[in-house]
Design a protein around this motif. Sequence first.
Motif, short mmCIF file in Angstrom:
data_model
loop_
_atom_site.label_atom_id
_atom_site.label_comp_id
_atom_site.label_asym_id
_atom_site.label_seq_id
_atom_site.Cartn_x
_atom_site.Cartn_y
_atom_site.Cartn_z
N ASP A 1 40.71 47.74 44.75
CA ASP A 1 41.11 46.34 44.69
C ASP A 1 41.62 45.88 46.05
OD1 ASP A 1 41.88 43.91 43.08
OD2 ASP A 1 43.82 44.47 43.92
N GLN A 2 42.45 46.72 46.66
CA GLN A 2 42.95 46.39 48.00
C GLN A 2 41.82 46.25 48.99
OE1 GLN A 2 45.77 49.27 49.38
NE2 GLN A 2 47.46 47.87 48.96
N THR B 1 44.12 55.19 38.21
CA THR B 1 44.58 53.82 38.41
C THR B 1 44.85 53.59 39.89
OG1 THR B 1 45.84 54.35 36.44
CG2 THR B 1 46.06 52.11 37.29
N GLY B 2 45.43 54.63 40.52
CA GLY B 2 45.73 54.50 41.96
C GLY B 2 44.46 54.26 42.74
N LEU C 1 43.28 50.78 42.20
CA LEU C 1 44.12 49.83 42.95
C LEU C 1 43.70 49.79 44.41
CD1 LEU C 1 47.70 50.32 41.50
CD2 LEU C 1 46.28 48.27 41.45
N ARG C 2 43.34 50.97 44.90
CA ARG C 2 42.89 51.03 46.29
C ARG C 2 41.61 50.23 46.48
NH1 ARG C 2 43.40 56.87 49.10
NH2 ARG C 2 45.25 56.42 50.30
#
Lengths: 266, 221
Positions: free
Chosen positions: B9-10, B2-3, B6-7
């Motif tokens: 996504d960033q 997930t991390g 998320l990255r």
Amino acid sequence: MISWFKQLDELLRGKRTEPGQLAEDRVNLPLRTFVSLAIILGALYGFFMGWYALLNREPADYMQLLAAVIKLPALFLLTLVVTFPSLYVFNALVGCRMTMTSTLRLLVGAVVVNVTVAASLGPILGFFTLSTTSYPFMIVLNIVLLAVAGFVALGFLLHTLRRVALRPLNWTELPKTSSTEDESEDDAARMPGPLEHIESDPSGLGPANSVFKIWVLLYGLVGAQMGWLLRPFIGSPDLPFEWFRERDGNFFSAAIEHLSHLIGAN
Amino acid sequence: MTGALLRVDQFLRGAGQFHPAASARRPWWWLPLMILSFAALYGAFMGSFHYVTAARTWQVFYSAIKVPMLLIATSLLCLPGFFVINTLLGLRDDFRESLQAIFSGQAGLSVVLAALAPMTRFWYFSSESYRGALLFNAAMFTVATLAGHLVSARYYKVLIARHRHHRIAHRAWLITYALVGIQMGWTLRPFVGSPDVPTSFFRDEPFSNAYIVIVQLVFGS
């Protein structure tokens, strides 16, 4: 050897042609180092150029590879040998302030920039050679790559000549005049690159621009014909190896012929 | 996991570590990692055309390797010239950030490609035409390339504001990358794999030149 490449790096980053360096009327480009660099880097491009004969002749033609490695640096340096006397005389006539040694050093510097850019495009040439059998395509690609390198070198020469033409007094003021208000503070400390235009009084640039035009014309014409005399560089797959071809024709008619052949016009 | 997502996504938003102005905090290995993983993902989908026999499984593997290879090998060939041009333009101090900008573009291209992968699979479901599959993939690559260009332009905007010569360097990169990329794509083919030809890593024919093929198609000689 490593120190040579450090010096090359300084040339490319513009440290060697910084306005302050040129102010003392000398160009800080030691000839021995930079001529050697021109030979090494020119040979590197020639090496990639010679691949074509390795892959498209039966058996692989190592002599043509060797010939390309030797001929490519020779092309640039011999052209310089032939044109240097006239280049220097015009430079003095037009009123550029450079001494004979500085002129030579500057020109060798421009040749080094030329072959460096060419050598850095070498991997691309090598890749296309691996996947192409068409001889006209390779000729046109080589002309394009060398033309790109040549234009970059011309930019270097023009900007350096302009820097030389400026009056020494102006150097101390340069950082202030070159940075405009909207640029950040650290930009004022940035060293101008060798291709960077430095704002200055345009009246002093007349001689620099004329010298540049004369040089480009002379070096370009002699260089193109020198290339023609030294051919074959790539080596047509249909012809046997020769160090030199018969002396007939000229560069420009041949380039046009290959181009029209490539697009299938004849 | 997930991390990591998320990255990504960033990265797509150009926020956090991937904010164009925050180059110092960016982990450098993240961009190549994104290129490798997302391009491979699209490659796997790309190679799944006409997936009816077990032998075609190899095409999935081959394409998963070849799409990242296409991007990375093209970059490697263009890097020496890019480095020298940047140096000559007086942009060496920013070279790290220039590299991040161009690799961000390719990472953006890869992420967008991966996002389009289901569409490609959907196309394969709806049509068995090999020609159609090729054209659809070309369209997907065009879309992804444009998106990648937008991402890299985001980073280049900061650089160009710092020094206008970055614009020249960026253009030089785009031109050489396109020139080499087209030929690289041609050399590494097949990516989709014609159903009439046995599956293979490379075509069993001598290397040829994409531009000459195009010229011959156009002028019909």
